[in-house]
Design a protein around this motif. Structure first.
Motif, PDB file in Angstrom:
ATOM      1  N   LEU A  21       0.797  -1.233   0.000  1.00 22.93           N
ATOM      2  CA  LEU A  21       0.000   0.000   0.000  1.00 22.93           C
ATOM      3  C   LEU A  21       0.824   1.276   0.000  1.00 22.93           C
ATOM      4  O   LEU A  21       0.437   2.275  -0.597  1.00 22.93           O
ATOM      5  CB  LEU A  21      -0.888   0.021   1.250  1.00 22.93           C
ATOM      6  CG  LEU A  21      -2.304  -0.465   1.121  1.00 22.93           C
ATOM      7  CD1 LEU A  21      -3.037  -0.276   2.433  1.00 22.93           C
ATOM      8  CD2 LEU A  21      -3.037   0.268  -0.007  1.00 22.93           C
ATOM      9  N   HIS A  22       1.940   1.245   0.704  1.00 26.34           N
ATOM     10  CA  HIS A  22       2.712   2.479   0.889  1.00 26.34           C
ATOM     11  C   HIS A  22       4.169   2.262   0.487  1.00 26.34           C
ATOM     12  O   HIS A  22       4.994   1.861   1.323  1.00 26.34           O
ATOM     13  CB  HIS A  22       2.630   2.936   2.344  1.00 26.34           C
ATOM     14  CG  HIS A  22       1.239   3.200   2.803  1.00 26.34           C
ATOM     15  ND1 HIS A  22       0.479   4.258   2.328  1.00 26.34           N
ATOM     16  CD2 HIS A  22       0.432   2.544   3.663  1.00 26.34           C
ATOM     17  CE1 HIS A  22      -0.714   4.230   2.884  1.00 26.34           C
ATOM     18  NE2 HIS A  22      -0.768   3.202   3.707  1.00 26.34           N
ATOM     19  N   MET A  96       2.064 -11.555   4.370  1.00 22.04           N
ATOM     20  CA  MET A  96       1.786 -11.893   5.774  1.00 22.04           C
ATOM     21  C   MET A  96       0.649 -11.073   6.362  1.00 22.04           C
ATOM     22  O   MET A  96       0.287 -11.253   7.522  1.00 22.04           O
ATOM     23  CB  MET A  96       3.046 -11.634   6.619  1.00 22.04           C
ATOM     24  CG  MET A  96       4.125 -12.664   6.460  1.00 22.04           C
ATOM     25  SD  MET A  96       3.607 -14.292   7.039  1.00 22.04           S
ATOM     26  CE  MET A  96       3.692 -14.077   8.824  1.00 22.04           C
ATOM     27  N   GLY A 100      -2.484 -11.548  11.786  1.00 19.01           N
ATOM     28  CA  GLY A 100      -2.213 -11.243  13.194  1.00 19.01           C
ATOM     29  C   GLY A 100      -0.807 -10.763  13.485  1.00 19.01           C
ATOM     30  O   GLY A 100      -0.484 -10.471  14.636  1.00 19.01           O
ATOM     31  N   GLY A 102       0.604  -7.944  12.561  1.00 19.24           N
ATOM     32  CA  GLY A 102       0.550  -6.527  12.970  1.00 19.24           C
ATOM     33  C   GLY A 102       0.240  -6.412  14.452  1.00 19.24           C
ATOM     34  O   GLY A 102       0.877  -5.657  15.187  1.00 19.24           O
ATOM     35  N   ASP A 133      -7.361   4.627   6.491  1.00 14.49           N
ATOM     36  CA  ASP A 133      -7.493   3.191   6.721  1.00 14.49           C
ATOM     37  C   ASP A 133      -6.530   2.751   7.835  1.00 14.49           C
ATOM     38  O   ASP A 133      -6.901   2.006   8.749  1.00 14.49           O
ATOM     39  CB  ASP A 133      -7.185   2.462   5.408  1.00 14.49           C
ATOM     40  CG  ASP A 133      -7.776   1.070   5.414  1.00 14.49           C
ATOM     41  OD1 ASP A 133      -8.877   0.891   5.971  1.00 14.49           O
ATOM     42  OD2 ASP A 133      -7.119   0.153   4.892  1.00 14.49           O
ATOM     43  N   ALA A 134      -5.303   3.248   7.743  1.00 13.20           N
ATOM     44  CA  ALA A 134      -4.312   2.923   8.794  1.00 13.20           C
ATOM     45  C   ALA A 134      -4.764   3.523  10.125  1.00 13.20           C
ATOM     46  O   ALA A 134      -4.642   2.886  11.177  1.00 13.20           O
ATOM     47  CB  ALA A 134      -2.939   3.447   8.397  1.00 13.20           C
ATOM     48  N   TYR A 138      -5.437   1.677  13.999  1.00 12.56           N
ATOM     49  CA  TYR A 138      -4.980   2.051  15.339  1.00 12.56           C
ATOM     50  C   TYR A 138      -6.145   2.387  16.270  1.00 12.56           C
ATOM     51  O   TYR A 138      -6.065   2.175  17.469  1.00 12.56           O
ATOM     52  CB  TYR A 138      -4.014   3.243  15.258  1.00 12.56           C
ATOM     53  CG  TYR A 138      -2.736   2.914  14.519  1.00 12.56           C
ATOM     54  CD1 TYR A 138      -1.840   1.986  15.031  1.00 12.56           C
ATOM     55  CD2 TYR A 138      -2.425   3.533  13.305  1.00 12.56           C
ATOM     56  CE1 TYR A 138      -0.677   1.666  14.359  1.00 12.56           C
ATOM     57  CE2 TYR A 138      -1.262   3.220  12.625  1.00 12.56           C
ATOM     58  CZ  TYR A 138      -0.389   2.291  13.155  1.00 12.56           C
ATOM     59  OH  TYR A 138       0.758   1.972  12.489  1.00 12.56           O
TER      60      TYR A 138
END
Ligand SMILES: CC(C)(COP(=O)(O)OP(=O)(O)OC[C@H]1O[C@@H](n2cnc3c(N)ncnc32)[C@H](O)[C@@H]1OP(=O)(O)O)[C@@H](O)C(=O)NCCC(=O)NCCS
Length: 171
Positions: A21-22, A96, A100, A102, A133-134, A138
Protein backbone atom coordinates in the motif's frame (compact mmCIF):
# COMPACT_ATOMS: atom_id res chain seq x y z
CA UNK A 1 8.47 -12.94 27.60
CA UNK A 2 11.11 -12.00 25.04
CA UNK A 3 10.78 -9.56 22.18
CA UNK A 4 9.82 -11.17 18.87
CA UNK A 5 11.69 -8.51 16.90
CA UNK A 6 15.44 -7.95 16.54
CA UNK A 7 17.43 -4.72 16.34
CA UNK A 8 17.88 -3.28 12.84
CA UNK A 9 20.35 -5.53 11.03
CA UNK A 10 21.79 -4.37 7.74
CA UNK A 11 22.88 -7.90 6.85
CA UNK A 12 19.20 -8.90 6.45
CA UNK A 13 18.01 -8.37 2.87
CA UNK A 14 15.52 -5.49 2.85
CA UNK A 15 15.22 -4.94 -0.89
CA UNK A 16 12.40 -7.49 -1.39
CA UNK A 17 10.21 -6.19 1.43
CA UNK A 18 6.86 -5.02 0.06
CA UNK A 19 3.92 -3.82 2.16
CA UNK A 20 2.10 -2.97 -1.11
CA UNK A 21 0.00 0.00 0.00
CA UNK A 22 2.71 2.48 0.89
CA UNK A 23 5.88 2.32 -1.25
CA UNK A 24 7.48 4.91 1.08
CA UNK A 25 7.54 2.27 3.83
CA UNK A 26 9.41 -0.11 1.48
CA UNK A 27 11.90 2.57 0.49
CA UNK A 28 12.41 3.54 4.11
CA UNK A 29 13.46 0.08 5.29
CA UNK A 30 15.53 -0.58 2.16
CA UNK A 31 17.39 2.73 2.02
CA UNK A 32 16.90 5.05 4.98
CA UNK A 33 16.44 3.12 8.23
CA UNK A 34 20.19 2.42 8.47
CA UNK A 35 21.02 6.13 8.13
CA UNK A 36 18.52 7.03 10.84
CA UNK A 37 20.09 4.39 13.10
CA UNK A 38 23.56 5.89 12.59
CA UNK A 39 22.28 9.39 13.33
CA UNK A 40 20.35 8.21 16.40
CA UNK A 41 17.19 9.67 14.89
CA UNK A 42 15.15 6.50 15.34
CA UNK A 43 15.39 2.82 16.13
CA UNK A 44 13.97 0.15 13.85
CA UNK A 45 13.06 -3.36 14.96
CA UNK A 46 12.66 -6.20 12.48
CA UNK A 47 10.57 -9.34 12.47
CA UNK A 48 12.54 -11.99 10.56
CA UNK A 49 11.77 -15.62 9.80
CA UNK A 50 14.32 -17.84 8.01
CA UNK A 51 16.39 -14.73 7.18
CA UNK A 52 13.37 -13.13 5.47
CA UNK A 53 12.15 -9.73 6.67
CA UNK A 54 8.38 -9.98 7.21
CA UNK A 55 7.69 -6.81 9.19
CA UNK A 56 9.23 -3.88 10.97
CA UNK A 57 8.45 -0.87 13.10
CA UNK A 58 10.32 2.30 13.96
CA UNK A 59 10.42 4.29 17.19
CA UNK A 60 11.46 7.82 18.05
CA UNK A 61 10.64 10.27 20.82
CA UNK A 62 8.02 12.99 20.65
CA UNK A 63 6.06 15.33 22.83
CA UNK A 64 2.33 15.90 23.06
CA UNK A 65 0.68 19.23 23.84
CA UNK A 66 -2.35 19.37 26.08
CA UNK A 67 -4.56 20.79 23.31
CA UNK A 68 -3.94 17.73 21.12
CA UNK A 69 -5.58 15.45 23.68
CA UNK A 70 -9.17 14.34 24.14
CA UNK A 71 -11.01 15.52 27.26
CA UNK A 72 -10.55 12.08 28.80
CA UNK A 73 -6.79 12.05 28.12
CA UNK A 74 -6.35 15.58 29.49
CA UNK A 75 -7.63 14.64 32.94
CA UNK A 76 -5.06 15.18 35.69
CA UNK A 77 -2.27 15.81 33.16
CA UNK A 78 0.15 18.76 33.38
CA UNK A 79 -0.30 21.85 31.17
CA UNK A 80 3.19 21.65 29.65
CA UNK A 81 4.17 19.40 26.69
CA UNK A 82 4.30 15.77 27.78
CA UNK A 83 6.77 13.06 26.75
CA UNK A 84 5.72 10.38 24.28
CA UNK A 85 7.14 7.53 22.23
CA UNK A 86 6.38 7.92 18.55
CA UNK A 87 5.65 4.86 16.43
CA UNK A 88 6.77 6.49 13.21
CA UNK A 89 6.44 3.43 10.96
CA UNK A 90 4.84 -0.01 11.01
CA UNK A 91 4.66 -2.32 8.03
CA UNK A 92 4.00 -5.97 7.33
CA UNK A 93 5.01 -7.71 4.11
CA UNK A 94 2.01 -8.19 1.80
CA UNK A 95 2.20 -12.00 1.99
CA UNK A 96 1.79 -11.89 5.77
CA UNK A 97 -0.92 -9.26 6.16
CA UNK A 98 -4.16 -10.20 7.88
CA UNK A 99 -2.60 -13.04 9.88
CA UNK A 100 -2.21 -11.24 13.19
CA UNK A 101 1.43 -10.24 12.73
CA UNK A 102 0.55 -6.53 12.97
CA UNK A 103 -1.10 -7.22 16.29
CA UNK A 104 1.95 -9.15 17.50
CA UNK A 105 4.30 -6.36 16.44
CA UNK A 106 2.14 -3.84 18.29
CA UNK A 107 2.40 -5.97 21.45
CA UNK A 108 6.17 -6.11 20.94
CA UNK A 109 6.21 -2.33 20.51
CA UNK A 110 4.16 -1.81 23.70
CA UNK A 111 6.63 -4.00 25.58
CA UNK A 112 9.45 -1.72 24.36
CA UNK A 113 7.49 1.34 25.47
CA UNK A 114 7.17 -0.26 28.89
CA UNK A 115 10.95 -0.84 28.97
CA UNK A 116 11.58 2.82 28.09
CA UNK A 117 9.04 3.96 30.69
CA UNK A 118 11.09 2.36 33.45
CA UNK A 119 14.04 4.66 32.65
CA UNK A 120 12.30 7.85 31.53
CA UNK A 121 8.83 9.39 31.51
CA UNK A 122 6.47 8.25 28.76
CA UNK A 123 2.98 9.63 29.19
CA UNK A 124 1.67 8.81 25.71
CA UNK A 125 2.24 6.74 22.63
CA UNK A 126 1.76 8.58 19.34
CA UNK A 127 1.38 7.18 15.82
CA UNK A 128 1.31 9.01 12.53
CA UNK A 129 -0.98 6.99 10.27
CA UNK A 130 -0.34 7.08 6.53
CA UNK A 131 -4.03 7.30 5.65
CA UNK A 132 -7.50 6.97 7.13
CA UNK A 133 -7.49 3.19 6.72
CA UNK A 134 -4.31 2.92 8.79
CA UNK A 135 -5.81 5.36 11.32
CA UNK A 136 -8.82 3.03 11.64
CA UNK A 137 -6.44 0.16 12.37
CA UNK A 138 -4.98 2.05 15.34
CA UNK A 139 -8.38 3.26 16.52
CA UNK A 140 -9.99 -0.19 16.40
CA UNK A 141 -8.89 -2.72 18.96
CA UNK A 142 -5.74 -0.79 19.86
CA UNK A 143 -7.74 2.09 21.32
CA UNK A 144 -5.78 5.06 19.93
CA UNK A 145 -7.66 8.38 19.84
CA UNK A 146 -7.20 10.94 17.02
CA UNK A 147 -5.41 14.10 18.05
CA UNK A 148 -7.76 17.09 18.12
CA UNK A 149 -5.81 18.94 15.42
CA UNK A 150 -4.76 16.10 13.08
CA UNK A 151 -6.98 13.05 12.39
CA UNK A 152 -3.97 11.05 11.13
CA UNK A 153 -2.01 11.57 14.35
CA UNK A 154 -3.31 9.22 17.02
CA UNK A 155 -2.57 9.18 20.71
CA UNK A 156 -2.81 6.53 23.42
CA UNK A 157 -2.24 7.09 27.13
CA UNK A 158 0.42 4.74 28.52
CA UNK A 159 -1.24 4.46 31.95
CA UNK A 160 -3.14 1.25 31.23
CA UNK A 161 -0.39 -0.50 29.33
CA UNK A 162 2.28 0.27 31.92
CA UNK A 163 -0.01 -1.01 34.66
CA UNK A 164 -0.73 -4.17 32.67
CA UNK A 165 2.99 -4.97 32.20
CA UNK A 166 3.73 -4.18 35.85
CA UNK A 167 1.21 -6.69 37.07
CA UNK A 168 2.16 -9.36 34.52
CA UNK A 169 3.97 -12.36 35.99
CA UNK A 170 7.65 -12.43 34.98
CA UNK A 171 8.69 -15.00 32.38
C1 LIG B 1 -1.81 -2.12 8.77
C2 LIG B 1 -0.94 -3.35 9.04
C3 LIG B 1 0.30 -2.96 9.82
C4 LIG B 1 -1.80 -4.36 9.87
O1 LIG B 1 -1.06 -5.54 10.09
P1 LIG B 1 -1.73 -6.95 9.80
O2 LIG B 1 -0.77 -8.02 10.20
O3 LIG B 1 -2.21 -6.99 8.41
O4 LIG B 1 -2.97 -6.88 10.79
P2 LIG B 1 -3.49 -7.98 11.79
O5 LIG B 1 -3.65 -9.28 11.05
O6 LIG B 1 -2.64 -8.03 13.00
O7 LIG B 1 -4.91 -7.39 12.14
C5 LIG B 1 -5.31 -7.22 13.46
C6 LIG B 1 -6.74 -6.75 13.46
O8 LIG B 1 -6.84 -5.43 12.92
C7 LIG B 1 -7.81 -5.40 11.89
N1 LIG B 1 -7.37 -4.48 10.82
C8 LIG B 1 -6.35 -4.67 9.96
N2 LIG B 1 -6.24 -3.61 9.12
C9 LIG B 1 -7.24 -2.75 9.48
C10 LIG B 1 -7.69 -1.48 9.00
N3 LIG B 1 -7.06 -0.89 7.99
N4 LIG B 1 -8.74 -0.89 9.62
C11 LIG B 1 -9.36 -1.47 10.67
N5 LIG B 1 -8.99 -2.68 11.16
C12 LIG B 1 -7.96 -3.31 10.57
C13 LIG B 1 -7.88 -6.82 11.38
O9 LIG B 1 -9.15 -7.05 10.78
C14 LIG B 1 -7.67 -7.63 12.65
O10 LIG B 1 -8.87 -7.73 13.36
P3 LIG B 1 -9.40 -9.20 13.83
O11 LIG B 1 -8.34 -9.72 14.77
O12 LIG B 1 -10.70 -8.88 14.49
O13 LIG B 1 -9.49 -9.99 12.58
C15 LIG B 1 -0.52 -4.08 7.72
O14 LIG B 1 -1.66 -4.53 7.04
C16 LIG B 1 0.33 -3.23 6.80
O15 LIG B 1 1.55 -3.26 6.89
N6 LIG B 1 -0.31 -2.50 5.87
C17 LIG B 1 0.43 -1.70 4.91
C18 LIG B 1 1.26 -0.62 5.57
C19 LIG B 1 0.44 0.23 6.50
O16 LIG B 1 -0.68 0.62 6.21
N7 LIG B 1 1.07 0.54 7.63
C20 LIG B 1 0.48 1.41 8.63
C21 LIG B 1 0.76 2.78 8.13
S1 LIG B 1 1.16 3.90 9.36
Amino acid sequence: MDFITVDFDKSIDRSAFDCQLHPALNTYIALHAGQDEKRNVSRTFMYVEDEVLLGYYTLANASVALDELSEEQKKKMPRYPMPAVLLSRLAIDKGMQGNGLGQRLMSDFFRRVYTVSKQSGVAFVVVDAKDQDAANYYRGKLGFVPSTNNPLRLVLSTATLIQAFKTQPAG
